[in-house]
Design a protein around this motif. Structure first.
Motif, PDB file in Angstrom:
ATOM      1  N   UNK A  25      17.857  13.817   8.721  1.00  0.00           N
ATOM      2  CA  UNK A  25      16.883  12.959   9.399  1.00  0.00           C
ATOM      3  C   UNK A  25      15.530  13.658   9.399  1.00  0.00           C
ATOM      4  N   UNK A  26      14.487  12.833   9.361  1.00  0.00           N
ATOM      5  CA  UNK A  26      13.128  13.356   9.346  1.00  0.00           C
ATOM      6  C   UNK A  26      12.287  12.564  10.342  1.00  0.00           C
ATOM      7  N   UNK A  27      11.535  13.274  11.163  1.00  0.00           N
ATOM      8  CA  UNK A  27      10.585  12.632  12.068  1.00  0.00           C
ATOM      9  C   UNK A  27       9.239  12.635  11.358  1.00  0.00           C
ATOM     10  N   UNK A  28       8.633  11.440  11.278  1.00  0.00           N
ATOM     11  CA  UNK A  28       7.356  11.321  10.571  1.00  0.00           C
ATOM     12  C   UNK A  28       6.273  10.764  11.495  1.00  0.00           C
ATOM     13  N   UNK A  29       5.052  11.099  11.172  1.00  0.00           N
ATOM     14  CA  UNK A  29       3.872  10.568  11.846  1.00  0.00           C
ATOM     15  C   UNK A  29       3.159   9.675  10.841  1.00  0.00           C
ATOM     16  N   UNK A  30       2.983   8.409  11.198  1.00  0.00           N
ATOM     17  CA  UNK A  30       2.315   7.460  10.304  1.00  0.00           C
ATOM     18  C   UNK A  30       0.840   7.384  10.678  1.00  0.00           C
ATOM     19  N   UNK A  31      -0.011   7.749   9.743  1.00  0.00           N
ATOM     20  CA  UNK A  31      -1.454   7.661   9.940  1.00  0.00           C
ATOM     21  C   UNK A  31      -1.989   6.440   9.214  1.00  0.00           C
ATOM     22  N   UNK A  32      -2.048   5.313   9.903  1.00  0.00           N
ATOM     23  CA  UNK A  32      -2.470   4.071   9.244  1.00  0.00           C
ATOM     24  C   UNK A  32      -3.915   4.133   8.765  1.00  0.00           C
ATOM     25  N   UNK A  33      -4.793   4.732   9.538  1.00  0.00           N
ATOM     26  CA  UNK A  33      -6.207   4.789   9.145  1.00  0.00           C
ATOM     27  C   UNK A  33      -6.438   5.701   7.946  1.00  0.00           C
ATOM     28  N   UNK A  34      -5.609   6.726   7.812  1.00  0.00           N
ATOM     29  CA  UNK A  34      -5.772   7.670   6.703  1.00  0.00           C
ATOM     30  C   UNK A  34      -4.766   7.422   5.584  1.00  0.00           C
ATOM     31  N   UNK A  35      -3.849   6.457   5.794  1.00  0.00           N
ATOM     32  CA  UNK A  35      -2.790   6.153   4.823  1.00  0.00           C
ATOM     33  C   UNK A  35      -1.979   7.393   4.460  1.00  0.00           C
ATOM     34  N   UNK A  36      -1.583   8.131   5.511  1.00  0.00           N
ATOM     35  CA  UNK A  36      -0.770   9.320   5.299  1.00  0.00           C
ATOM     36  C   UNK A  36       0.515   9.258   6.134  1.00  0.00           C
ATOM     37  N   UNK A  37       1.515   9.932   5.651  1.00  0.00           N
ATOM     38  CA  UNK A  37       2.743  10.169   6.401  1.00  0.00           C
ATOM     39  C   UNK A  37       2.897  11.682   6.479  1.00  0.00           C
ATOM     40  N   UNK A  70       0.842  -1.175   0.000  1.00  0.00           N
ATOM     41  CA  UNK A  70       0.000   0.000   0.000  1.00  0.00           C
ATOM     42  C   UNK A  70       0.892   1.244   0.000  1.00  0.00           C
ATOM     43  N   UNK A  71       0.525   2.221  -0.755  1.00  0.00           N
ATOM     44  CA  UNK A  71       1.262   3.474  -0.811  1.00  0.00           C
ATOM     45  C   UNK A  71       0.565   4.513   0.059  1.00  0.00           C
ATOM     46  N   UNK A  72       1.350   5.189   0.874  1.00  0.00           N
ATOM     47  CA  UNK A  72       0.846   6.245   1.739  1.00  0.00           C
ATOM     48  C   UNK A  72       0.982   7.590   1.037  1.00  0.00           C
ATOM     49  N   UNK A  73       0.106   8.521   1.368  1.00  0.00           N
ATOM     50  CA  UNK A  73       0.212   9.889   0.863  1.00  0.00           C
ATOM     51  C   UNK A  73       1.143  10.664   1.783  1.00  0.00           C
ATOM     52  N   UNK A  74       1.950  11.520   1.209  1.00  0.00           N
ATOM     53  CA  UNK A  74       2.900  12.313   1.977  1.00  0.00           C
ATOM     54  C   UNK A  74       2.341  13.712   2.201  1.00  0.00           C
ATOM     55  N   UNK A  75       2.398  14.157   3.458  1.00  0.00           N
ATOM     56  CA  UNK A  75       1.975  15.519   3.789  1.00  0.00           C
ATOM     57  C   UNK A  75       3.151  16.236   4.454  1.00  0.00           C
ATOM     58  N   UNK A  76       3.554  17.352   3.870  1.00  0.00           N
ATOM     59  CA  UNK A  76       4.623  18.173   4.436  1.00  0.00           C
ATOM     60  C   UNK A  76       4.022  19.539   4.768  1.00  0.00           C
ATOM     61  N   UNK A  77       3.852  19.836   6.063  1.00  0.00           N
ATOM     62  CA  UNK A  77       3.313  21.144   6.439  1.00  0.00           C
ATOM     63  C   UNK A  77       4.204  22.275   5.916  1.00  0.00           C
ATOM     64  N   UNK A  78       3.625  23.436   5.735  1.00  0.00           N
ATOM     65  CA  UNK A  78       4.331  24.572   5.165  1.00  0.00           C
ATOM     66  C   UNK A  78       5.627  24.928   5.875  1.00  0.00           C
TER      67      UNK A  78
END
Length: 81
Positions: free
Chosen positions: A60-72, A1-9
């Motif tokens: 290095x990058x700290x990420x939040x994995x949203x399994x229910x929304x398939x987002x990083x 499954x591919x997750x969508x990437x979200x990078x805040x401004x």
């Protein structure tokens, strides 16, 4: 499954200001993470499977994995340069 990437401004502004080498390292980390975030990352502190770290070179990058929304979501970017 591919997750969508979200990078805040604010994180995108940090990313844009980095040297090309760091930007490439971060891009590779995030591309790997969208396909399999748990395998491509390491725990950030206690392993809760949600907040993780991806790293390459001096970036290095700290990420939040949203399994229910398939987002990083990118929470923080660090560069030791």
């Amino acid at each position: 499954m591919t997750y969508r990437l979200h990078i805040p401004g604010d994180q995108h502004d940090i990313y844009k200001a980095l040297p090309d080498e760091a930007r490439r390292d971060i891009a590779v980390c995030l591309v790997d993470a969208v396909h399999d975030p748990l395998r491509a990352s390491e725990p950030y502190g206690e392993d809760d499977g949600i907040i993780r770290t991806v790293a390459r070179g001096r970036a290095a990058v700290v990420i939040l994995i949203g399994e229910q929304t398939n987002t990083i979501t990118v929470l923080a970017i660090a560069y030791a340069g």
